[in-house]
Design an enzyme around this catalytic site. Structure first.
Site, short mmCIF file in Angstrom:
data_model
loop_
_atom_site.label_atom_id
_atom_site.label_comp_id
_atom_site.label_asym_id
_atom_site.label_seq_id
_atom_site.Cartn_x
_atom_site.Cartn_y
_atom_site.Cartn_z
NE ARG A 160 -3.60 -2.24 2.72
CZ ARG A 160 -3.33 -3.39 3.33
NH1 ARG A 160 -2.14 -3.57 3.90
NH2 ARG A 160 -4.23 -4.36 3.39
CG HIS B 166 -4.93 0.70 -3.78
ND1 HIS B 166 -4.23 0.43 -2.61
CD2 HIS B 166 -5.93 -0.22 -3.82
CE1 HIS B 166 -4.79 -0.59 -1.98
NE2 HIS B 166 -5.82 -1.00 -2.69
CG HIS C 36 -6.25 -9.27 1.17
ND1 HIS C 36 -6.41 -9.65 -0.15
CD2 HIS C 36 -6.08 -7.92 1.14
CE1 HIS C 36 -6.33 -8.59 -0.94
NE2 HIS C 36 -6.12 -7.53 -0.18
CE LYS D 162 -6.61 -0.76 4.55
NZ LYS D 162 -7.84 -0.88 3.74
CE1 TYR E 197 -6.40 -7.50 -7.02
CE2 TYR E 197 -6.49 -8.65 -4.92
CZ TYR E 197 -6.33 -7.48 -5.64
OH TYR E 197 -6.08 -6.31 -4.99
NE ARG F 134 -2.96 -3.79 -1.23
CZ ARG F 134 -2.48 -4.65 -0.33
NH1 ARG F 134 -1.17 -4.85 -0.25
NH2 ARG F 134 -3.28 -5.31 0.48
#
Length: 309
Positions: free
Chosen positions: A162, A253, A279, A185, A288, A256
């Site tokens: 990120r 982004h 994730h 995150k 994806y 990524r």
């Protein structure tokens, strides 16, 4: 309508936001969105019940209140995605509050968000990603800034970082290791292999940078020596997409997204890609596969002999 909260209710709102900041490691933008969602909910309760929001009032919210709030948002023109995000924030607040006040928050926590079609990520094609990497060094006039821009873009695409993760690296990483430990995150740590191209790009930037890259200072610097701003990187991508004729979806982004999509197309394991991206849920990474399938179908429709008849 002005919002009036009881002191106790305001204290709990502030406490929850502080919790999100310190424990969940929410960004400033996320905290602003959370606060907006909760304030909207409290405004609705104030109007709905004709009384200022109090702690007792928060505990007394019923299923019918939640349905009325969700209906109000849709009537106000909010998209299903925005409604779902707002509901998620309210549920998170109620989980936190119910744990501290020992009450049953089932009426809130079982409220259902409207279904919406999740937008697919918009990655660059492999050719477009290569063109971005080939042209990024020409966007700045000074050699050290050219090297910096190349290093940042190479990290985003080559490691799937990120933008905040790349710009939060310190001078301790001027010599990149073979594997980066990234804190993403929610404070979740992940291990990211570093490509030789990324190591070389960062090393070249560190060699040319006129600012002292001490271990505890930002690695990537702006012209005057402060930490490189995300807006400058976004502006860099805007210049590149204008020069190369790329769509507006080509953002930092998107690099990524491209990292993940190109790995998957090359036969990468979905679980491994999940770990590389950080994730929490595999379902987040599985989008994806839909992107890859869409690309395959597009190629089929353009190239299959039957499509040319």
């Amino acid at each position: 309508m002005s919002l009036t909260l009881s002191p106790a209710a305001r204290d709990f709102l502030d406490g929850w936001l502080a919790h999100q900041k310190s424990i969940a490691d929410a960004s400033d933008n996320t905290l602003t969105a959370y606060q907006s969602d909760l304030v909207h909910f409290f405004l609705f309760l104030t109007d709905h019940h004709g009384a200022p929001v109090s702690l007792a009032g928060l505990k007394a919210v019923k299923t019918r209140d939640m349905r009325a709030w969700l209906a109000r948002m849709r009537a106000d023109g909010k998209s299903a995605r925005s409604v779902a995000r707002s509901l998620s924030a309210v549920k998170s607040f109620y989980r936190w509050l119910s744990e501290r006040q020992d009450f049953d928050a089932t009426h809130v926590l079982t409220a259902r968000a409207p279904k919406f079609q999740r937008k697919l990520p918009r990655p660059l094609s492999e050719d477009a990603a290569k063109a971005v990497l080939d042209h990024v060094e020409f966007q700045s006039s000074e050699p050290w800034m050219q090297a910096r821009d190349t290093a940042v873009i190479t990290l985003l695409y080559g490691c799937g970082l990120r933008i905040s993760e790349a710009l939060n690296l310190t001078g301790a990483y001027r010599d990149l290791p073979d594997v980066l430990t990234i804190r993403g995150k929610g404070g979740k740590e992940r291990q990211v292999p570093v490509l030789p191209a990324a190591k070389d790009a960062v090393a070249e930037y560190a060699r040319l940078c006129p600012h002292d890259l001490t271990n505890d200072a930002p690695l990537f610097r702006g012209k005057r020596g402060g930490q490189l701003n995300t807006r400058l990187v976004s502006g860099l991508m805007e210049k590149l997409r204008n020069q190369l004729g790329l769509p507006d979806t080509v953002t930092p982004h998107a690099l990524r997204h491209s990292f993940a999509t190109h790995l998957l197309a090359a036969g990468g394991d979905l679980r491994a890609i999940q770990e590389l991206l950080g994730h929490a849920n595999l379902s987040t990474t599985q989008v994806y596969t839909a992107v890859d399938t869409a690309h395959l179908m597009d190629a089929y429709e353009r190239a299959h002999p039957r499509q040319k008849q």
